[in-house]
Design an enzyme around this catalytic site. Structure first.
Site, PDB file in Angstrom:
ATOM      1  N   THR A   1      75.394  93.981  11.990  1.00  0.00           N
ATOM      2  CA  THR A   1      74.375  94.742  11.255  1.00  0.00           C
ATOM      3  C   THR A   1      74.419  96.286  11.915  1.00  0.00           C
ATOM      4  OG1 THR A   1      72.822  92.689  10.989  1.00  0.00           O
ATOM      5  CG2 THR A   1      71.834  95.144  10.497  1.00  0.00           C
TER       6      THR A   1
ATOM      7  N   THR B   1      73.432  95.572   6.442  1.00  0.00           N
ATOM      8  CA  THR B   1      74.359  94.503   7.162  1.00  0.00           C
ATOM      9  C   THR B   1      75.204  94.099   6.113  1.00  0.00           C
ATOM     10  OG1 THR B   1      74.281  92.507   8.352  1.00  0.00           O
ATOM     11  CG2 THR B   1      72.856  92.695   6.512  1.00  0.00           C
TER      12      THR B   1
ATOM     13  N   GLU C   1      76.386  91.114   7.560  1.00  0.00           N
ATOM     14  CA  GLU C   1      76.304  89.921   8.155  1.00  0.00           C
ATOM     15  C   GLU C   1      77.268  89.505   9.375  1.00  0.00           C
ATOM     16  OE1 GLU C   1      74.552  86.201   9.931  1.00  0.00           O
ATOM     17  OE2 GLU C   1      73.689  87.993   8.716  1.00  0.00           O
TER      18      GLU C   1
ATOM     19  N   GLY D   1      72.006  92.784  15.527  1.00  0.00           N
ATOM     20  CA  GLY D   1      72.190  91.946  16.397  1.00  0.00           C
ATOM     21  C   GLY D   1      71.428  90.552  16.073  1.00  0.00           C
ATOM     22  N   GLY D   2      71.472  90.414  14.771  1.00  0.00           N
ATOM     23  CA  GLY D   2      70.991  89.030  14.323  1.00  0.00           C
ATOM     24  C   GLY D   2      69.592  89.005  14.796  1.00  0.00           C
TER      25      GLY D   2
END
Length: 561
Positions: free
Chosen positions: A381, A399, A401, A467-468
């Site tokens: 992202t 993002t 992903e 970073g999710g």
């Protein structure tokens, strides 16, 4: 011998925190982004009299060219804006599953696919939302012509850009997606399959031509006509995991203006993105659940302070995992999840001298029975922030992903793999999972673009991260560091990350937090080390000026107008 590119890049990185003096009339605007060339693209809009939103959108377009592993027009995003007087708007450009998608989308013979198996190719691709989100935000808050936003990105694609060290590492570690398509291989890999080295100039004439067309013809040309047809065909006939997507899926996609989620933490107003983002509700829950503790007195070097933050994370993530999803398909109890009395009840479970043995979701007002299933992973992202002389602020997270998304390319840009943010298991014992796949549904996201207002009502901080699922932890940490520990935004972002989404507390490897592991273990935590793959950006208002901040773990920087 060090290349001129690397020397320039190091010099730009040293400028990660840019402070600009205020004029007697107004403070000059700033853009902070994960790539200096994208930050410069946004700042160029400010110099032309553009708004913070114009700058953020130009930054997004430039990132499509120079940071294709993380962001771009083939993906989606969330934008939070403020006019500097307290009004907040949020825009949802999250991708959607094609109409043909069903709850068993990621099942093979009744068994969930592995995450790695599901990423490459067509099945993971959602209808990209960024361009329609850009159009919606530009109509609301843009000052420059739509076409002007594209000039820096077109120049970068046409004239070329240098592969950065971070991009080279992504090309090397994500060869399966970066080089999945012939187009990607020809752009970024040598004949033998090796990624091009850092410092190599890459030109993307196909992307330059498409951006020129998109700038001239307008945002609908992304969704209707040759480009939309090409996306649908590319997904449906992908060499890996082909899946049905129609031109109608593209044509009917709409970005949405949503109500912001706001709450008060120690007299500071915190505003962010509501569902399908889980960012605002979860960040706010983390903050509110530790509000009763004196973090200022404990300080940033106290294991007890980080223990309290970790415990609050565990509670907040448990609620997130069970209840957050697309509000068009699931009744998400946003009011209940952010209700101060409810969060006070959750906070009462936190003890300063011991970790909770187990953690489960609570039952906020308005919650329906939902099932919990294994969680999807979230990865690549980019976050960026812009401010302008009028005091407007734009905080945008975008993002594709995973690194290079699905690996599929259309007109020089990568298509996302955002559908892997859905839970692969659709139901447990007959009870539906909130974040299961459904046609037209938007997968849950951890993206958390946030704006923080001081008690006097002025914007104090705009922040977000990549970073999710760690995005939430990074943003909460930054706010705590600024509000409770009186650190600058740059210092706050640079602090080590502690991430505790369940029964394991992850500590950033190679940081001062490692010295806290014995104390955290003694408090009852199961501790593991995590590699420092974090990337945050922010802008703060301090002493009458905008000050940019960028993560020292990244190649980010801030640029003034």
């Amino acid at each position: 011998m060090r290349s001129p590119f690397l020397t320039l890049f190091a010099a730009l990185s040293l400028g990660a925190c840019t402070t600009l003096p205020a004029t007697s009339a107004s403070a000059p605007g700033v853009v902070s982004a994960a790539d200096p060339r994208a930050a410069e693209a946004g700042a160029a809009m400010l110099r032309q009299g553009g708004s913070a939103t114009d700058a953020a959108l130009a930054t997004l377009l430039a990132l499509t060219v120079v940071e294709p592993q993380s962001s771009g027009i083939g993906g989606g995003g969330f934008l939070v804006t403020s006019d500097g007087r307290g009004a907040v708007d949020t825009f949802d450009g999250r991708e959607e599953a094609p109409a043909a998608a069903t709850p068993d989308w990621f099942l093979k013979d009744g068994v969930p696919m592995s995450f790695g198996e599901a990423i490459p190719g067509g099945r993971s691709v959602g209808v990209p939302g960024n361009v329609r989100m850009m159009a919606l935000a530009h109509r609301a808050h843009g000052k420059l012509a739509w076409k002007a936003l594209f000039d820096p990105a077109i120049a970068l694609a046409r004239d070329g850009f240098l592969i950065s060290p971070r991009m080279h590492r992504a090309l090397d570690s994500a060869r399966e997606t970066g080089g999945l398509s012939a187009e990607g291989r020809s752009l970024f890999y040598a004949a033998g399959g090796e990624p091009l080295p850092a410092g190599t100039r890459v030109r993307n004439p196909r992307l330059a031509a498409f951006l020129t067309e998109l700038a001239s013809r307008g945002p609908d040309s992304f969704y209707v006509g040759p480009n939309g047809q090409a996306i649908a065909a590319t997904v449906s006939t992908a060499p890996r995991n082909p899946a049905p997507m129609s031109a109608g899926d593209l044509a009917t996609y709409d970005a949405k203006a949503r109500a912001p989620v706001c709450g008060t933490y120690r007299a500071y107003r915190i505003c962010g993105m509501g569902p399908p983002s889980s960012g605002a509700t979860t960040v706010f829950a983390i903050l509110k659940q530790i509000e009763r503790f004196d973090l200022t007195a404990l300080g940033p070097n106290s294991p007890v302070a980080w223990h309290l933050i970790a415990e609050s994370m565990r509670l907040a993530y448990a609620d997130r995992d069970l209840y957050l999803a697309d509000p068009g398909f699931v009744s998400v109890p946003v009011a209940g999840l952010t209700d101060p009395p409810y969060l006070a009840q959750r906070s009462a479970l936190i003890a300063p001298d011991r970790a909770m043995a187990t953690v489960s979701a609570g039952r906020p007002a308005g919650a329906n029975q939902m099932a919990l299933s294994p969680q999807p992973l979230e990865q690549g992202t980019s976050h960026f922030v812009a401010t302008d002389r009028a005091g407007n602020v734009a905080s945008l997270t975008s993002t594709v992903e995973s690194a290079f998304g699905s690996g599929l390319m259309v007109n020089g840009y990568y298509l996302n793999n955002e559908l892997t943010d859905f839970n692969f298991v659709p139901a447990v014992n007959g009870v539906p999972v909130a974040n299961r796949v459904e046609g037209g549904k938007r997968p849950r996201s951890s993206m958390a673009p946030t704006i923080v207002f001081s008690p006097d009502g002025h914007v104090r901080l705009a922040v977000g991260a990549a970073g999710g699922a760690t995005i939430i932890a990074q943003v909460a940490k930054a706010i705590i560091a600024v509000v409770d520990w009186r650190l600058s935004a740059q210092q706050a972002i640079a602090l080590p990350v502690l991430y505790s989404p369940g029964n394991t507390l992850f500590v950033e490897r190679g940081t001062a937090h490692e010295a806290m592991i014995p104390a955290l273990t003694a408090l009852g935590h199961t501790v593991a080390l995590r590699e420092p793959s974090f990337k945050a950006n922010a802008i703060e208002w301090k002493n009458g000026r905008w000050v940019g901040a960028a993560d020292p773990r990244s190649e980010g920087t801030s640029v003034g107008e």
